[in-house]
Write a protein that holds these residues in place. Sequence first.
Motif, PDB file in Angstrom:
ATOM      1  N   ILE A 148      14.445  30.330  22.174  1.00 52.94           N
ATOM      2  CA  ILE A 148      15.164  31.516  21.720  1.00 52.94           C
ATOM      3  C   ILE A 148      15.659  31.233  20.307  1.00 52.94           C
ATOM      4  O   ILE A 148      16.559  30.419  20.101  1.00 52.94           O
ATOM      5  CB  ILE A 148      16.340  31.830  22.666  1.00 52.94           C
ATOM      6  CG1 ILE A 148      15.815  32.130  24.080  1.00 52.94           C
ATOM      7  CG2 ILE A 148      17.177  32.979  22.131  1.00 52.94           C
ATOM      8  CD1 ILE A 148      16.905  32.276  25.126  1.00 52.94           C
ATOM      9  N   GLY A 149      15.047  31.871  19.320  1.00 59.01           N
ATOM     10  CA  GLY A 149      15.362  31.602  17.921  1.00 59.01           C
ATOM     11  C   GLY A 149      16.590  32.358  17.429  1.00 59.01           C
ATOM     12  O   GLY A 149      17.177  33.178  18.146  1.00 59.01           O
ATOM     13  N   PRO A 150      16.984  32.112  16.167  1.00 58.56           N
ATOM     14  CA  PRO A 150      18.258  32.617  15.656  1.00 58.56           C
ATOM     15  C   PRO A 150      18.240  34.058  15.135  1.00 58.56           C
ATOM     16  O   PRO A 150      19.291  34.591  14.799  1.00 58.56           O
ATOM     17  CB  PRO A 150      18.555  31.664  14.498  1.00 58.56           C
ATOM     18  CG  PRO A 150      17.196  31.265  14.005  1.00 58.56           C
ATOM     19  CD  PRO A 150      16.316  31.198  15.224  1.00 58.56           C
ATOM     20  N   LEU A 151      17.099  34.685  15.052  1.00 59.44           N
ATOM     21  CA  LEU A 151      16.888  36.023  14.478  1.00 59.44           C
ATOM     22  C   LEU A 151      16.855  35.969  12.949  1.00 59.44           C
ATOM     23  O   LEU A 151      17.302  35.014  12.329  1.00 59.44           O
ATOM     24  CB  LEU A 151      17.955  37.035  14.917  1.00 59.44           C
ATOM     25  CG  LEU A 151      18.104  37.308  16.405  1.00 59.44           C
ATOM     26  CD1 LEU A 151      19.109  38.449  16.621  1.00 59.44           C
ATOM     27  CD2 LEU A 151      16.789  37.647  17.054  1.00 59.44           C
ATOM     28  N   ASN A 152      16.337  37.049  12.372  1.00 62.10           N
ATOM     29  CA  ASN A 152      16.296  37.198  10.918  1.00 62.10           C
ATOM     30  C   ASN A 152      17.420  38.099  10.427  1.00 62.10           C
ATOM     31  O   ASN A 152      17.421  38.540   9.277  1.00 62.10           O
ATOM     32  CB  ASN A 152      14.932  37.754  10.484  1.00 62.10           C
ATOM     33  CG  ASN A 152      14.547  39.007  11.263  1.00 62.10           C
ATOM     34  OD1 ASN A 152      15.275  39.442  12.154  1.00 62.10           O
ATOM     35  ND2 ASN A 152      13.404  39.585  10.919  1.00 62.10           N
ATOM     36  N   LYS A 153      18.372  38.392  11.305  1.00 61.61           N
ATOM     37  CA  LYS A 153      19.586  39.136  10.934  1.00 61.61           C
ATOM     38  C   LYS A 153      20.777  38.393  11.510  1.00 61.61           C
ATOM     39  O   LYS A 153      20.690  37.810  12.593  1.00 61.61           O
ATOM     40  CB  LYS A 153      19.536  40.572  11.469  1.00 61.61           C
ATOM     41  CG  LYS A 153      18.442  41.419  10.816  1.00 61.61           C
ATOM     42  CD  LYS A 153      18.444  42.847  11.333  1.00 61.61           C
ATOM     43  CE  LYS A 153      17.362  43.674  10.651  1.00 61.61           C
ATOM     44  NZ  LYS A 153      17.318  45.073  11.149  1.00 61.61           N
ATOM     45  N   THR A 154      21.886  38.416  10.785  1.00 63.15           N
ATOM     46  CA  THR A 154      23.038  37.621  11.182  1.00 63.15           C
ATOM     47  C   THR A 154      24.272  38.485  11.408  1.00 63.15           C
ATOM     48  O   THR A 154      24.506  39.463  10.702  1.00 63.15           O
ATOM     49  CB  THR A 154      23.324  36.532  10.128  1.00 63.15           C
ATOM     50  OG1 THR A 154      24.580  35.933  10.398  1.00 63.15           O
ATOM     51  CG2 THR A 154      23.344  37.101   8.721  1.00 63.15           C
ATOM     52  N   LEU A 155      25.062  38.099  12.406  1.00 65.09           N
ATOM     53  CA  LEU A 155      26.272  38.843  12.742  1.00 65.09           C
ATOM     54  C   LEU A 155      27.482  38.405  11.926  1.00 65.09           C
ATOM     55  O   LEU A 155      28.459  39.144  11.812  1.00 65.09           O
ATOM     56  CB  LEU A 155      26.589  38.682  14.235  1.00 65.09           C
ATOM     57  CG  LEU A 155      25.658  39.431  15.192  1.00 65.09           C
ATOM     58  CD1 LEU A 155      25.828  38.920  16.613  1.00 65.09           C
ATOM     59  CD2 LEU A 155      25.926  40.933  15.133  1.00 65.09           C
ATOM     60  N   SER A 156      27.433  37.210  11.362  1.00 69.79           N
ATOM     61  CA  SER A 156      28.598  36.674  10.647  1.00 69.79           C
ATOM     62  C   SER A 156      28.575  36.942   9.147  1.00 69.79           C
ATOM     63  O   SER A 156      29.612  36.877   8.498  1.00 69.79           O
ATOM     64  CB  SER A 156      28.705  35.159  10.874  1.00 69.79           C
ATOM     65  OG  SER A 156      28.995  34.879  12.210  1.00 69.79           O
ATOM     66  N   PRO A 195      30.859  42.844   1.592  1.00 66.49           N
ATOM     67  CA  PRO A 195      30.953  41.731   2.543  1.00 66.49           C
ATOM     68  C   PRO A 195      31.243  42.157   3.979  1.00 66.49           C
ATOM     69  O   PRO A 195      31.024  41.387   4.904  1.00 66.49           O
ATOM     70  CB  PRO A 195      32.103  40.890   1.981  1.00 66.49           C
ATOM     71  CG  PRO A 195      32.863  41.789   1.074  1.00 66.49           C
ATOM     72  CD  PRO A 195      31.873  42.754   0.524  1.00 66.49           C
ATOM     73  N   GLY A 196      31.700  43.388   4.170  1.00 65.66           N
ATOM     74  CA  GLY A 196      31.968  43.861   5.522  1.00 65.66           C
ATOM     75  C   GLY A 196      30.759  44.454   6.219  1.00 65.66           C
ATOM     76  O   GLY A 196      30.787  44.723   7.419  1.00 65.66           O
ATOM     77  N   TYR A 197      29.664  44.634   5.489  1.00 61.91           N
ATOM     78  CA  TYR A 197      28.470  45.263   6.061  1.00 61.91           C
ATOM     79  C   TYR A 197      27.716  44.298   6.967  1.00 61.91           C
ATOM     80  O   TYR A 197      27.605  43.110   6.672  1.00 61.91           O
ATOM     81  CB  TYR A 197      27.551  45.755   4.945  1.00 61.91           C
ATOM     82  CG  TYR A 197      26.213  46.255   5.434  1.00 61.91           C
ATOM     83  CD1 TYR A 197      26.110  47.474   6.112  1.00 61.91           C
ATOM     84  CD2 TYR A 197      25.057  45.498   5.261  1.00 61.91           C
ATOM     85  CE1 TYR A 197      24.898  47.929   6.581  1.00 61.91           C
ATOM     86  CE2 TYR A 197      23.836  45.943   5.726  1.00 61.91           C
ATOM     87  CZ  TYR A 197      23.756  47.159   6.390  1.00 61.91           C
ATOM     88  OH  TYR A 197      22.554  47.604   6.868  1.00 61.91           O
ATOM     89  N   ARG A 198      27.187  44.800   8.066  1.00 62.22           N
ATOM     90  CA  ARG A 198      26.310  44.023   8.938  1.00 62.22           C
ATOM     91  C   ARG A 198      25.035  44.814   9.192  1.00 62.22           C
ATOM     92  O   ARG A 198      25.084  46.027   9.418  1.00 62.22           O
ATOM     93  CB  ARG A 198      26.992  43.700  10.272  1.00 62.22           C
ATOM     94  CG  ARG A 198      28.235  42.817  10.163  1.00 62.22           C
ATOM     95  CD  ARG A 198      27.896  41.415   9.684  1.00 62.22           C
ATOM     96  NE  ARG A 198      29.077  40.572   9.599  1.00 62.22           N
ATOM     97  CZ  ARG A 198      29.848  40.447   8.529  1.00 62.22           C
ATOM     98  NH1 ARG A 198      29.573  41.151   7.438  1.00 62.22           N
ATOM     99  NH2 ARG A 198      30.886  39.633   8.528  1.00 62.22           N
ATOM    100  N   ALA A 199      23.904  44.119   9.168  1.00 61.23           N
ATOM    101  CA  ALA A 199      22.618  44.785   9.374  1.00 61.23           C
ATOM    102  C   ALA A 199      22.326  45.025  10.848  1.00 61.23           C
ATOM    103  O   ALA A 199      21.355  45.701  11.197  1.00 61.23           O
ATOM    104  CB  ALA A 199      21.506  43.947   8.756  1.00 61.23           C
ATOM    105  N   SER A 254      27.138  39.171   5.632  1.00 63.47           N
ATOM    106  CA  SER A 254      26.602  40.424   5.115  1.00 63.47           C
ATOM    107  C   SER A 254      25.373  40.154   4.253  1.00 63.47           C
ATOM    108  O   SER A 254      25.384  39.248   3.415  1.00 63.47           O
ATOM    109  CB  SER A 254      27.653  41.147   4.265  1.00 63.47           C
ATOM    110  OG  SER A 254      27.065  42.260   3.617  1.00 63.47           O
ATOM    111  N   PRO A 255      24.311  40.935   4.419  1.00 62.51           N
ATOM    112  CA  PRO A 255      23.152  40.799   3.533  1.00 62.51           C
ATOM    113  C   PRO A 255      23.381  41.461   2.170  1.00 62.51           C
ATOM    114  O   PRO A 255      22.547  41.337   1.279  1.00 62.51           O
ATOM    115  CB  PRO A 255      22.039  41.503   4.312  1.00 62.51           C
ATOM    116  CG  PRO A 255      22.753  42.539   5.127  1.00 62.51           C
ATOM    117  CD  PRO A 255      24.086  41.933   5.482  1.00 62.51           C
ATOM    118  N   ASP A 256      24.501  42.141   2.029  1.00 55.82           N
ATOM    119  CA  ASP A 256      24.817  42.858   0.796  1.00 55.82           C
ATOM    120  C   ASP A 256      26.008  42.182   0.107  1.00 55.82           C
ATOM    121  O   ASP A 256      27.144  42.267   0.579  1.00 55.82           O
ATOM    122  CB  ASP A 256      25.156  44.315   1.124  1.00 55.82           C
ATOM    123  CG  ASP A 256      25.436  45.156  -0.115  1.00 55.82           C
ATOM    124  OD1 ASP A 256      25.481  44.589  -1.224  1.00 55.82           O
ATOM    125  OD2 ASP A 256      25.631  46.380   0.042  1.00 55.82           O
TER     126      ASP A 256
END
Length: 323
Positions: A117-125, A133-137, A127-129
């Motif tokens: 089970i891998g870590p995914l290409n999106k993160t909950l902690s 900094p509050g944005y989550r994908a 922000s990609p922006d």
Amino acid sequence: LIIDGAMGTMIQKHKPTEATYRGERFKDWHVEVKNNSDLLNLTQPQIIEDIHRQYLEAGADIIETNTFASTFIAQADYEMESLAYEMNIEGARIARKAADAYTAKDPSKPRFVAGAIGPLNKTLSLSPDVNNPGYRAVTFDEVAKAYTEQISGLVDGGVDLLLVETIFDTLNAKAAIYAIKQYFRNKGLPELPIMISGTITDASGRTLSGQTLEAFYVSVMHARPLSVGLNCALGASEMRPHIEELSQMAGCFTSAYPNAGLPNAFGEYDEQPHETAHIIEEWAANGWLNIVGGCCDTTPGHIQHIAEQVKQFAPRPLPVMEE
């Protein structure tokens, strides 16, 4: 116990082309699918089974399913979200077939299948922006849903345990743990053992999302895992102090599967099997390890050398924990 080495490295030795990944079934797929390694469970299962068998021949007790990115979140890159469950169940079946064949050859050395089970290409902690900094994908519930589907496929395919690995964001891992616990509770099934393996990304000794090793361990110990360990990002030399630290704090078994050193200027790894094994031999001699293998660019040769070097040493004894 010995866990296997890199899957992607071994796949690349076959020099797969776009046509290799597509196979007959996806020859007309509308986007490129090259480097979607998990798709090979459906289109080239013989390649994946052969890799499993090479690691089993090298002495691996545990082989990992080829399902590192088999979630609808990760498969969105190839617009193959609907295939995630099938990738997991087939990945588990391929590994199960290989493991059972080797157990039958030598029943005194049973072989086990870990559902990767891998870590995914999106993160909950994070922000990609950078400007927000509050944005989550992605949301926690979406991540948990993706992992639940993955877990369902792995269990239906016959894995022996679940391996939440290469964790750089502990919140993603906590979503995976939540999904595992909820899945077995809802199904009324006995829970499979959980292995948890994080990634220390640099010399600071922290995960990408900023946790120290101790903070990471405390964050996941509620899962009551079979083992907690480290993999990827570092070679064995760089991972050594972190494995020593983990062995002193973990109330469960410990695992380690480092890369074959660090990449050179061309992004390639130069550490030879005997070099990796020599470093890990000291860890085993010091009693730091229960489960050991390899990550990026390790091969059956690395696993064979590691297995030979560590077999003379007793595994790390489980500490007696105060209630």
